[in-house]
Write a protein that holds these residues in place. Structure first.
Motif, PDB file in Angstrom:
ATOM      1  N   ARG A   2       0.828  -1.198   0.000  1.00  0.00           N
ATOM      2  CA  ARG A   2       0.000   0.000   0.000  1.00  0.00           C
ATOM      3  C   ARG A   2       0.870   1.259   0.000  1.00  0.00           C
ATOM      4  O   ARG A   2       1.998   1.250   0.478  1.00  0.00           O
ATOM      5  CB  ARG A   2      -0.906   0.010   1.233  1.00  0.00           C
ATOM      6  N   THR A   3       0.319   2.378  -0.534  1.00  0.00           N
ATOM      7  CA  THR A   3       1.114   3.601  -0.637  1.00  0.00           C
ATOM      8  C   THR A   3       1.604   4.080   0.722  1.00  0.00           C
ATOM      9  O   THR A   3       2.750   4.462   0.889  1.00  0.00           O
ATOM     10  CB  THR A   3       0.257   4.738  -1.268  1.00  0.00           C
ATOM     11  N   ALA A   4       0.674   4.012   1.725  1.00  0.00           N
ATOM     12  CA  ALA A   4       1.068   4.485   3.053  1.00  0.00           C
ATOM     13  C   ALA A   4       2.295   3.717   3.526  1.00  0.00           C
ATOM     14  O   ALA A   4       3.268   4.297   4.006  1.00  0.00           O
ATOM     15  CB  ALA A   4      -0.082   4.294   4.022  1.00  0.00           C
ATOM     16  N   LYS A   6       4.448   2.228   1.741  1.00  0.00           N
ATOM     17  CA  LYS A   6       5.597   2.578   0.905  1.00  0.00           C
ATOM     18  C   LYS A   6       6.252   3.874   1.405  1.00  0.00           C
ATOM     19  O   LYS A   6       7.470   3.979   1.506  1.00  0.00           O
ATOM     20  CB  LYS A   6       5.144   2.739  -0.545  1.00  0.00           C
ATOM     21  N   ASP A   7       5.407   4.841   1.757  1.00  0.00           N
ATOM     22  CA  ASP A   7       5.932   6.095   2.305  1.00  0.00           C
ATOM     23  C   ASP A   7       6.714   5.841   3.585  1.00  0.00           C
ATOM     24  O   ASP A   7       7.760   6.432   3.822  1.00  0.00           O
ATOM     25  CB  ASP A   7       4.786   7.069   2.620  1.00  0.00           C
ATOM     26  N   GLN A   8       6.162   4.962   4.427  1.00  0.00           N
ATOM     27  CA  GLN A   8       6.823   4.664   5.693  1.00  0.00           C
ATOM     28  C   GLN A   8       8.184   3.999   5.459  1.00  0.00           C
ATOM     29  O   GLN A   8       9.151   4.286   6.137  1.00  0.00           O
ATOM     30  CB  GLN A   8       5.943   3.733   6.548  1.00  0.00           C
ATOM     31  N   LEU A  10      10.116   4.434   2.829  1.00  0.00           N
ATOM     32  CA  LEU A  10      11.040   5.474   2.360  1.00  0.00           C
ATOM     33  C   LEU A  10      11.540   6.308   3.531  1.00  0.00           C
ATOM     34  O   LEU A  10      12.726   6.629   3.636  1.00  0.00           O
ATOM     35  CB  LEU A  10      10.340   6.403   1.347  1.00  0.00           C
ATOM     36  N   MET A  11      10.611   6.620   4.441  1.00  0.00           N
ATOM     37  CA  MET A  11      11.007   7.434   5.602  1.00  0.00           C
ATOM     38  C   MET A  11      11.984   6.680   6.491  1.00  0.00           C
ATOM     39  O   MET A  11      12.955   7.242   7.001  1.00  0.00           O
ATOM     40  CB  MET A  11       9.781   7.814   6.424  1.00  0.00           C
ATOM     41  N   SER A  14      15.328   6.656   4.849  1.00  0.00           N
ATOM     42  CA  SER A  14      16.005   7.951   4.849  1.00  0.00           C
ATOM     43  C   SER A  14      16.464   8.339   6.256  1.00  0.00           C
ATOM     44  O   SER A  14      17.527   8.914   6.427  1.00  0.00           O
ATOM     45  CB  SER A  14      15.127   8.996   4.144  1.00  0.00           C
ATOM     46  N   VAL A 232       8.202   6.578  12.567  1.00  0.00           N
ATOM     47  CA  VAL A 232       7.732   5.674  11.519  1.00  0.00           C
ATOM     48  C   VAL A 232       7.221   4.397  12.177  1.00  0.00           C
ATOM     49  O   VAL A 232       7.896   3.835  13.040  1.00  0.00           O
ATOM     50  CB  VAL A 232       8.886   5.291  10.554  1.00  0.00           C
ATOM     51  N   ARG A 248      15.793  -0.262  -0.428  1.00  0.00           N
ATOM     52  CA  ARG A 248      15.616   1.178  -0.639  1.00  0.00           C
ATOM     53  C   ARG A 248      16.967   1.906  -0.483  1.00  0.00           C
ATOM     54  O   ARG A 248      17.339   2.759  -1.272  1.00  0.00           O
ATOM     55  CB  ARG A 248      14.591   1.646   0.403  1.00  0.00           C
TER      56      ARG A 248
END
Ligand code: NAD
Ligand code: ZN
Length: 261
Positions: A2-4, A6-8, A10-11, A14, A232, A248
């Motif tokens: 899910r996009t959410a 995926k964002d997590q 990436l965070m 990073s 996160v 990632r």
């Protein structure tokens, strides 16, 4: 994914890349995909057994047979590290983790190749006699246990052979707790993996890090009481999520780069 989520991911990647003073804090959930059951939460052992019967120092002293019978039926000595353990080795190799502080006693972080592992709850790979204090490899005592349960001490014949794990009601090893606390105070980011964060004083380690300004990343199958203070939170399987975080980072820095890029 899910996009959410995926964002997590990436965070999380990073934060680890940016901070470079990372610490991993792991619990039983990191070893579930190696076939070792966890304690609390869905499918946990404590939904089937009473921890105070099999894992409390007082009941152990009264009746070590109870522990050794449980061990006979439930101990997995052939477990192998899974992709989550290996991802943590890779993060350390890249210079993004200083150490792994673990509540686990299964030795799988060391078996996977993690260099600095702090075992807050001891190790299940050795056994100590509470009478003469002699130590033995676990395999040797497991063999005796299969012949006669509970096993007696090969050195003095004593009845109280205890795995070198911290049972409920016992203190944590002081040196390990101190090292974990100093690592926590110096950490820029703590990656919590597979812990219900309900067992103290161990759960005090990520809390202490947060109080000293670290960002917290939580990877766990279920919600934890620390989710609200985390930068996160990823609910998923450690063996799937951690390799995704490493991929990632590899995508950002190249597959063979080290932490000094
Ligand atoms: P815990 O059982 O309290 O919590 C484990 C957490 O992991 C749960 O919240 C669960 O939802 C989660 N989980 C389960 N499968 C997962 C997966 N595949 N990926 C990610 N998360 C997953 O364990 P704890 O927080 O470590 O604390 C309990 C105590 O259990 C510790 O004292 C530890 O010493 C002991 N313990 C160790 C082992 C081991 O050495 N492998 C096994 C069981 C318990
Ligand atoms: Zn002895």
């Amino acid at each position: 994914m899910r996009t959410a989520a995926k964002d997590q991911l990436l965070m999380a990647a990073s934060l680890l890349e940016r901070t470079r003073v990372g610490l991993a804090f792991t619990g039983a959930g990191v070893s579930v995909e190696s076939g070792i059951p966890h304690f609390r939460g869905n499918g946990g052992l404590w939904t089937k057994f009473d921890p105070y019967k099999v894992a409390h120092i007082e009941t152990f002293r009264k009746n070590p047979a109870e522990y050794w019978t449980y061990s006979l039926n439930h101990r997995r000595s052939d477990a192998e590290p899974n992709p989550a353990h290996r991802a943590l080795v890779e993060l350390e190799r890249r210079g993004l983790l200083r150490a792994v502080v673990t509540q686990n006693t299964d030795g799988l972080h060391q078996k996977a190749g993690s260099g600095r592992v702090i075992e807050l709850h001891g190790s299940s790979h050795s056994v100590v006699c509470l009478d003469c204090e002699a130590k033995f490899p676990r395999d040797e005592i497991d063999r005796l246990n299969r012949q006669h349960c509970p096993p007696s001490c090969p050195a003095c014949g004593g009845r109280f052979l205890k795995p070198t794990v911290v049972l409920f009601g016992e203190a944590l090893p002081e040196a390990q707790l101190r090292s974990a606390q100093s690592l926590a105070m110096a950490a820029g980011v703590v990656l919590v993996v597979g812990s219900s964060l309900q067992v103290y004083p161990a759960a005090g380690i990520p809390r202490l890090a947060r109080e000293h300004g670290a960002d917290i990343i939580i990877v766990n199958a279920e919600p934890t009481p620390f989710d609200e203070m985390a930068a996160v939170v990823i609910h998923g399987k450690a063996g799937e999520v951690l390799p995704e975080i490493v991929s990632r980072i590899e995508a950002d820095y190249g597959a063979s780069a080290t932490g000094n890029v």
